[in-house]
Design a protein around this motif. Structure first.
Motif, PDB file in Angstrom:
ATOM      1  N   ARG A   1      57.384  50.199  42.011  1.00  0.00           N
ATOM      2  CA  ARG A   1      56.249  49.295  41.912  1.00  0.00           C
ATOM      3  C   ARG A   1      55.093  49.958  41.166  1.00  0.00           C
ATOM      4  O   ARG A   1      54.442  49.324  40.316  1.00  0.00           O
ATOM      5  CB  ARG A   1      55.810  48.879  43.317  1.00  0.00           C
ATOM      6  N   LEU A   2      54.843  51.230  41.490  1.00  0.00           N
ATOM      7  CA  LEU A   2      53.741  51.939  40.849  1.00  0.00           C
ATOM      8  C   LEU A   2      53.973  52.065  39.348  1.00  0.00           C
ATOM      9  O   LEU A   2      53.042  51.885  38.547  1.00  0.00           O
ATOM     10  CB  LEU A   2      53.579  53.323  41.484  1.00  0.00           C
ATOM     11  N   ARG A   3      55.190  52.346  38.947  1.00  0.00           N
ATOM     12  CA  ARG A   3      55.483  52.459  37.520  1.00  0.00           C
ATOM     13  C   ARG A   3      55.327  51.118  36.818  1.00  0.00           C
ATOM     14  O   ARG A   3      54.855  51.048  35.676  1.00  0.00           O
ATOM     15  CB  ARG A   3      56.897  53.015  37.323  1.00  0.00           C
ATOM     16  N   ARG A   4      55.748  50.040  37.523  1.00  0.00           N
ATOM     17  CA  ARG A   4      55.543  48.704  36.928  1.00  0.00           C
ATOM     18  C   ARG A   4      54.055  48.424  36.757  1.00  0.00           C
ATOM     19  O   ARG A   4      53.635  47.842  35.749  1.00  0.00           O
ATOM     20  CB  ARG A   4      56.193  47.644  37.806  1.00  0.00           C
ATOM     21  N   GLU A   5      53.257  48.829  37.753  1.00  0.00           N
ATOM     22  CA  GLU A   5      51.824  48.604  37.645  1.00  0.00           C
ATOM     23  C   GLU A   5      51.222  49.424  36.519  1.00  0.00           C
ATOM     24  O   GLU A   5      50.324  48.962  35.808  1.00  0.00           O
ATOM     25  CB  GLU A   5      51.137  48.950  38.969  1.00  0.00           C
ATOM     26  N   MET A   6      51.706  50.657  36.335  1.00  0.00           N
ATOM     27  CA  MET A   6      51.206  51.475  35.238  1.00  0.00           C
ATOM     28  C   MET A   6      51.542  50.840  33.894  1.00  0.00           C
ATOM     29  O   MET A   6      50.726  50.837  32.966  1.00  0.00           O
ATOM     30  CB  MET A   6      51.792  52.886  35.333  1.00  0.00           C
ATOM     31  N   GLU A   7      52.749  50.296  33.786  1.00  0.00           N
ATOM     32  CA  GLU A   7      53.131  49.609  32.552  1.00  0.00           C
ATOM     33  C   GLU A   7      52.253  48.374  32.342  1.00  0.00           C
ATOM     34  O   GLU A   7      51.787  48.103  31.232  1.00  0.00           O
ATOM     35  CB  GLU A   7      54.607  49.205  32.608  1.00  0.00           C
ATOM     36  N   LEU A   8      52.021  47.627  33.444  1.00  0.00           N
ATOM     37  CA  LEU A   8      51.180  46.436  33.333  1.00  0.00           C
ATOM     38  C   LEU A   8      49.751  46.824  32.956  1.00  0.00           C
ATOM     39  O   LEU A   8      49.105  46.139  32.149  1.00  0.00           O
ATOM     40  CB  LEU A   8      51.190  45.679  34.665  1.00  0.00           C
ATOM     41  N   GLU A   9      49.262  47.929  33.525  1.00  0.00           N
ATOM     42  CA  GLU A   9      47.914  48.384  33.196  1.00  0.00           C
ATOM     43  C   GLU A   9      47.804  48.741  31.715  1.00  0.00           C
ATOM     44  O   GLU A   9      46.817  48.408  31.042  1.00  0.00           O
ATOM     45  CB  GLU A   9      47.538  49.594  34.055  1.00  0.00           C
ATOM     46  N   ALA A  35      46.066  36.589  39.814  1.00  0.00           N
ATOM     47  CA  ALA A  35      46.010  37.359  41.058  1.00  0.00           C
ATOM     48  C   ALA A  35      46.648  38.725  40.886  1.00  0.00           C
ATOM     49  O   ALA A  35      46.273  39.688  41.566  1.00  0.00           O
ATOM     50  CB  ALA A  35      46.717  36.589  42.171  1.00  0.00           C
ATOM     51  N   ARG A  36      47.600  38.821  39.967  1.00  0.00           N
ATOM     52  CA  ARG A  36      48.283  40.095  39.757  1.00  0.00           C
ATOM     53  C   ARG A  36      47.481  41.031  38.857  1.00  0.00           C
ATOM     54  O   ARG A  36      47.214  42.176  39.218  1.00  0.00           O
ATOM     55  CB  ARG A  36      49.666  39.855  39.151  1.00  0.00           C
ATOM     56  N   PHE A  37      47.055  40.532  37.695  1.00  0.00           N
ATOM     57  CA  PHE A  37      46.422  41.481  36.767  1.00  0.00           C
ATOM     58  C   PHE A  37      44.937  41.696  37.089  1.00  0.00           C
ATOM     59  O   PHE A  37      44.394  42.760  36.799  1.00  0.00           O
ATOM     60  CB  PHE A  37      46.632  41.065  35.308  1.00  0.00           C
ATOM     61  N   VAL A  38      44.257  40.712  37.689  1.00  0.00           N
ATOM     62  CA  VAL A  38      42.861  40.931  38.069  1.00  0.00           C
ATOM     63  C   VAL A  38      42.792  41.937  39.220  1.00  0.00           C
ATOM     64  O   VAL A  38      41.931  42.818  39.244  1.00  0.00           O
ATOM     65  CB  VAL A  38      42.183  39.606  38.441  1.00  0.00           C
ATOM     66  N   ALA A  39      43.717  41.820  40.181  1.00  0.00           N
ATOM     67  CA  ALA A  39      43.747  42.794  41.276  1.00  0.00           C
ATOM     68  C   ALA A  39      44.020  44.198  40.749  1.00  0.00           C
ATOM     69  O   ALA A  39      43.447  45.180  41.239  1.00  0.00           O
ATOM     70  CB  ALA A  39      44.818  42.385  42.287  1.00  0.00           C
ATOM     71  N   LEU A  40      44.889  44.301  39.736  1.00  0.00           N
ATOM     72  CA  LEU A  40      45.159  45.601  39.130  1.00  0.00           C
ATOM     73  C   LEU A  40      43.904  46.137  38.449  1.00  0.00           C
ATOM     74  O   LEU A  40      43.566  47.322  38.579  1.00  0.00           O
ATOM     75  CB  LEU A  40      46.303  45.469  38.120  1.00  0.00           C
ATOM     76  N   ALA A  41      43.206  45.281  37.725  1.00  0.00           N
ATOM     77  CA  ALA A  41      41.975  45.715  37.060  1.00  0.00           C
ATOM     78  C   ALA A  41      40.927  46.155  38.069  1.00  0.00           C
ATOM     79  O   ALA A  41      40.141  47.077  37.817  1.00  0.00           O
ATOM     80  CB  ALA A  41      41.433  44.591  36.179  1.00  0.00           C
ATOM     81  N   GLU A  42      40.906  45.489  39.236  1.00  0.00           N
ATOM     82  CA  GLU A  42      39.964  45.867  40.282  1.00  0.00           C
ATOM     83  C   GLU A  42      40.203  47.293  40.760  1.00  0.00           C
ATOM     84  O   GLU A  42      39.267  48.001  41.130  1.00  0.00           O
ATOM     85  CB  GLU A  42      40.099  44.914  41.481  1.00  0.00           C
ATOM     86  N   ARG A  43      41.456  47.726  40.759  1.00  0.00           N
ATOM     87  CA  ARG A  43      41.782  49.070  41.251  1.00  0.00           C
ATOM     88  C   ARG A  43      41.556  50.136  40.199  1.00  0.00           C
ATOM     89  O   ARG A  43      41.739  51.323  40.476  1.00  0.00           O
ATOM     90  CB  ARG A  43      43.239  49.108  41.731  1.00  0.00           C
ATOM     91  N   THR A  44      41.209  49.737  38.998  1.00  0.00           N
ATOM     92  CA  THR A  44      40.975  50.688  37.915  1.00  0.00           C
ATOM     93  C   THR A  44      39.608  50.403  37.304  1.00  0.00           C
ATOM     94  O   THR A  44      38.936  49.439  37.635  1.00  0.00           O
ATOM     95  CB  THR A  44      42.054  50.556  36.823  1.00  0.00           C
ATOM     96  N   THR A  45      39.199  51.245  36.387  1.00  0.00           N
ATOM     97  CA  THR A  45      37.929  51.028  35.689  1.00  0.00           C
ATOM     98  C   THR A  45      38.026  49.907  34.664  1.00  0.00           C
ATOM     99  O   THR A  45      37.016  49.528  34.073  1.00  0.00           O
ATOM    100  CB  THR A  45      37.503  52.316  34.972  1.00  0.00           C
ATOM    101  N   LEU A  46      39.211  49.358  34.470  1.00  0.00           N
ATOM    102  CA  LEU A  46      39.393  48.306  33.472  1.00  0.00           C
ATOM    103  C   LEU A  46      38.603  47.052  33.819  1.00  0.00           C
ATOM    104  O   LEU A  46      38.299  46.242  32.949  1.00  0.00           O
ATOM    105  CB  LEU A  46      40.886  47.981  33.340  1.00  0.00           C
ATOM    106  N   ILE A  47      38.270  46.863  35.096  1.00  0.00           N
ATOM    107  CA  ILE A  47      37.552  45.647  35.496  1.00  0.00           C
ATOM    108  C   ILE A  47      36.200  45.559  34.806  1.00  0.00           C
ATOM    109  O   ILE A  47      35.689  44.453  34.565  1.00  0.00           O
ATOM    110  CB  ILE A  47      37.385  45.612  37.039  1.00  0.00           C
ATOM    111  N   HIS A  48      35.593  46.701  34.450  1.00  0.00           N
ATOM    112  CA  HIS A  48      34.290  46.664  33.792  1.00  0.00           C
ATOM    113  C   HIS A  48      34.389  46.046  32.401  1.00  0.00           C
ATOM    114  O   HIS A  48      33.633  45.131  32.060  1.00  0.00           O
ATOM    115  CB  HIS A  48      33.704  48.074  33.723  1.00  0.00           C
ATOM    116  N   SER A  49      35.307  46.530  31.579  1.00  0.00           N
ATOM    117  CA  SER A  49      35.459  45.961  30.237  1.00  0.00           C
ATOM    118  C   SER A  49      35.989  44.537  30.306  1.00  0.00           C
ATOM    119  O   SER A  49      35.606  43.670  29.510  1.00  0.00           O
ATOM    120  CB  SER A  49      36.389  46.837  29.392  1.00  0.00           C
ATOM    121  N   LEU A  50      36.871  44.267  31.275  1.00  0.00           N
ATOM    122  CA  LEU A  50      37.413  42.919  31.426  1.00  0.00           C
ATOM    123  C   LEU A  50      36.301  41.948  31.827  1.00  0.00           C
ATOM    124  O   LEU A  50      36.189  40.843  31.280  1.00  0.00           O
ATOM    125  CB  LEU A  50      38.519  42.934  32.483  1.00  0.00           C
TER     126      LEU A  50
END
Length: 735
Positions: free
Chosen positions: A471-479, A525-540
């Motif tokens: 799951r973590l690797r899939r999330e890294m790929e999605l990120e 719900a999938r990619f916004v939650a991922l962005a929330e867990r990373t700094t990507l939410i700021h640029s997004l």
């Protein structure tokens, strides 16, 4: 015949006789010239195009070790081993437009022997009319000249060395006397034959009084035994180096590095005792510094626990023990620690970490390994009992350890600033050998399980499962794909209309959508939650705000009136960002020339309390004239006091309550209460997720102001929403 004609004829006859005489002289001289060329000390060549040899004397053939006839027609470059010299020669010989003489050094390689060092002098031959260009080449041996130059240089170096030899001894003595290291000579009985001033200082003996004293006098009994173990090898001609304690004459102890250098063969004069070279370097301060550095390298300076590197080494040693014992590797993270730091300051946070470390020490067993890995993360390694293959029994033991840990971390004393607190934690753990027998996989697995536990619910503890890594690797790929999508502008906004009960358009909510070329439509719900867990939410978040404002200006320029456009804000957008959120909004309103009231910003209940500075930021946004809505009301932990002091304009009731309005009395009670609360606070109320006429009827009866959901409209693309705006404009015009 005229007189002038007779004179011309006589002049011509005289010139012919002169030329005939010179030709005869040249013919007679030709054998002598050939002989001179053949026996010349130089290597002489008549060369044609590209260095082809047309004629050469015997000296060249002799030097190269080939027959003279074998030279004709060959290129001189054939015997030149240096490519650079070949290139230079060919360039000059090929210069036919304005050839000039050439002088260069080159090497020729004979068939046998070393290369010949030669100096080449080449001159172009002047020719009448067109024809093959020709050069005369003369090569002279400069090997002797090079040897002489080398010999002269060597002579000058030797003279310089001899000139400085007179001062060398004085300089050497000065250097020895100024060295910080102690230098001396000892005999076979360790008596000092010579000692420099530094050796006197280290041994605390007055200058000149060391000679004749034994080195063993200054060694402790333990150090003397270590010295005697190497002394025999030194006397046998072997150099030795040892670090040992030394006791100076004034009673002070030193740690010294001792080097013993036996004399080289031939150094000792016949009949005299061999002198062993001694060097003492005081490394007391260095040893202390190394001990401190070692402590820093393997221990956490704040808590005194082992650090990550020490944890790795300690775990490796435990796993290597014989018997294959099972081990628990537990990685835990304190819950809410950031709030302590933000609320009470870093000093209180550090005190809390020290209190945690002290509680862990008091609780841990003598064979446990405790480590702080940085921040508020800790690791525990504990040996378990029972068969290593009994996963159920090991799991029960791990759960028991977790229960004990939670009890140990309750009611921690953290100082006067705050009361003792029961501190919770999230954790992930691995069991060896069930999850592996190597250090890195076990630590990585525990960290992965911790990450998953924090996602599922803070305060939980999970055992590692291979699916977590997948799951973590899939999330890294999605990120990574999401990063690229933000950079490539592969995201888009859709717009879900908001209506009143009569179907009049009140505004819309901008919703983010992402279609990945490989993954297809990725749920928000999938990619916004991922962005929330990373700094990507700021640029997004910045992109969504900017795109919504740009689209608002485009609609306004097209003559379409948008009552209001709502944009969701992430809690993390209220964190310290550059530029700050309020400055971002100010800049966008100015850039797109938008009235502040047309923009509505939605914040969730979950971001009101835990994020420092939210209240001030919300008040600053309201001061701009921007409308503010509380999204997903009822799912967080808002209090009336918080709601009362926030300048909110709208209360959005979460869809989870709307779904059961027709069948659940409890849902109707909750919604009725929320609507009454909104009216009491002077807010407009909006129900999300409206899907049926029955739900609408209930909400109308309860006094809801606005609605958003599939019953009225699905989210619309830009063009479809523009058409809806146009239809609303046309309808209002007809009325």
């Amino acid at each position: 015949m005229s007189a002038s004609s007779a004179e011309d004829r006589q002049r011509l006859e005289r010139e012919i006789r002169r030329l005939r005489h010179e030709l005869q002289q040249a013919v007679h001289a030709l054998p002598h010239l050939r002989q001179m060329v053949q026996f010349s000390g130089d290597l002489l060549i008549l060369a044609g195009a590209g260095g082809r040899i047309l004629e050469a004397n015997g000296r060249l053939a002799e030097a190269l070790g080939v027959p003279q006839h074998a030279l004709y027609g060959e290129r001189l470059q054939q015997w030149m081993p240096n490519p650079g010299q070949v290139r230079l020669l060919e360039e000059r010989l090929a210069a036919t437009a304005d050839p000039v003489p050439l002088r260069m050094e080159l090497d020729l390689q004979p068939l046998q022997g070393e290369p010949l060092a030669l100096e080449l002098e080449a001159h172009p031959l002047l020719q009448q009319g067109e024809g093959e260009p020709r050069w005369t080449l003369a090569l002279r041996d400069i090997g002797v000249r090079r040897q002489l130059a080398s010999s002269e240089a060597a002579r000058q170096v030797q003279a310089s060395l001899l000139a400085s030899l007179g001062t060398s001894e004085a300089r050497y003595r000065a250097l020895v006397s100024q060295l910080a290291d102690g230098l001396g000579q000892i005999d076979s009985g360790t008596r000092l034959l010579f000692a420099n001033p530094a050796l006197h200082r280290i041994l605390a003996v007055a200058d000149g009084e060391l000679q004749g004293r034994r080195l063993l006098e200054f060694l402790t009994p333990q150090a003397r035994g270590a010295f005697e173990q190497i002394w025999g090898a030194v006397l046998a001609g072997q150099e030795r180096r040892i670090t040992l304690p030394l006791l100076a004459a004034d009673g002070r102890a030193h740690q010294v590095e001792m080097t013993l250098q036996p004399p080289s063969p031939g150094e000792t004069e016949p009949g005299s005792a061999p002198a062993v070279g001694l060097m003492l370097r005081d490394v007391t301060d260095l040893t202390c510094a190394l001990d401190e550095l070692t402590a820093l390298a393997f221990h956490d300076p704040l808590t005194g626990l082992a650090n990550l590197e020490s944890c790795r080494r300690g775990l490796e040693g435990r796993l290597a023990q014989a018997g294959g014992h099972p081990w628990l590797v537990l990685w835990l993270d304190l819950d809410g620690f950031r709030r302590v730091n933000h609320s009470f300051g870093r000093e209180v946070g550090d005190a809390l970490l020290q209190a945690v470390a002290n509680a862990l020490r008091a609780w841990a067993g003598p064979s446990d390994l405790l480590a702080r890995l940085g921040g508020d993360e800790f690791v525990l390694v504990r040996e378990l009992s029972g068969p290593a293959e009994d996963s159920l029994a090991l799991g029960r033991q791990a759960e028991a350890v977790l229960r004990q840990l939670r009890a140990a971390l309750s009611q921690l004393p953290v100082g006067e600033e705050m009361a003792p607190m029961a501190l919770g934690f999230s954790a992930g753990y691995c069991l060896a050998p069930l999850h592996g027998q190597q250090v890195e996989p076990l630590l990585q697995g525990a960290a992965t399980a911790l990450s998953r536990a924090r996602e599922v619910a803070p305060g939980t503890a999970l055992a590692y499962e291979p699916t977590f890594t997948t799951r973590l690797r899939r999330e890294m790929e999605l990120e990574a794909r999401l990063h690229q999508a933000v950079g490539d502008r592969a995201l888009r906004l859709v717009y879900q209309p908001q209506f009143d009960g009569s179907g009049c358009l009140l505004g819309a909510e901008a919703l983010l959508r992402w279609n990945d070329p490989t993954l297809g439509a990725v749920p928000p719900a999938r990619f916004v939650a991922l962005a929330e867990r990373t700094t990507l939410i700021h640029s997004l978040g910045q992109w969504v705000l900017g795109e919504a404002c740009r689209q608002l200006r485009a609609w306004l320029d097209a003559g379409l009136q948008v009552p209001r456009l709502a944009v969701n804000l992430s809690p993390r957008q209220f964190e310290l960002t550059l530029p700050p959120l309020v400055d971002q909004v100010i800049a966008l309103l100015k850039r797109y020339r938008l009235p502040a009231g047309v923009l509505e910003l939605e914040i969730t209940e979950s971001c009101i309390l835990p994020v420092a500075g939210v209240t001030a930021a919300v008040q600053d946004l309201a001061a701009l004239g921007v409308r503010l809505a509380l999204d997903d009301f009822g799912t967080g932990y808002s209090s009336l006091s918080v709601l009362n002091r926030l300048p909110l304009h709208k209360l959005k009731i979460d869809r989870s309550f709307i779904q059961h309005l027709e069948t659940s009395d409890a849902a109707r009670t909750i919604v009725r209460t929320a609507l009454a609360m909104g009216r009491g606070l002077g807010m407009q109320t909006l129900a999300e997720g409206l899907e049926t006429a029955g739900q609408l009827a209930v909400l109308e009866a309860l006094g809801c102001d606005a609605y958003q959901g599939y019953w009225f409209s699905h989210p619309l693309e830009v063009e479809a929403f523009a058409a809806l705006l146009g239809a609303q404009l046309a309808g209002s015009t007809e009325k």
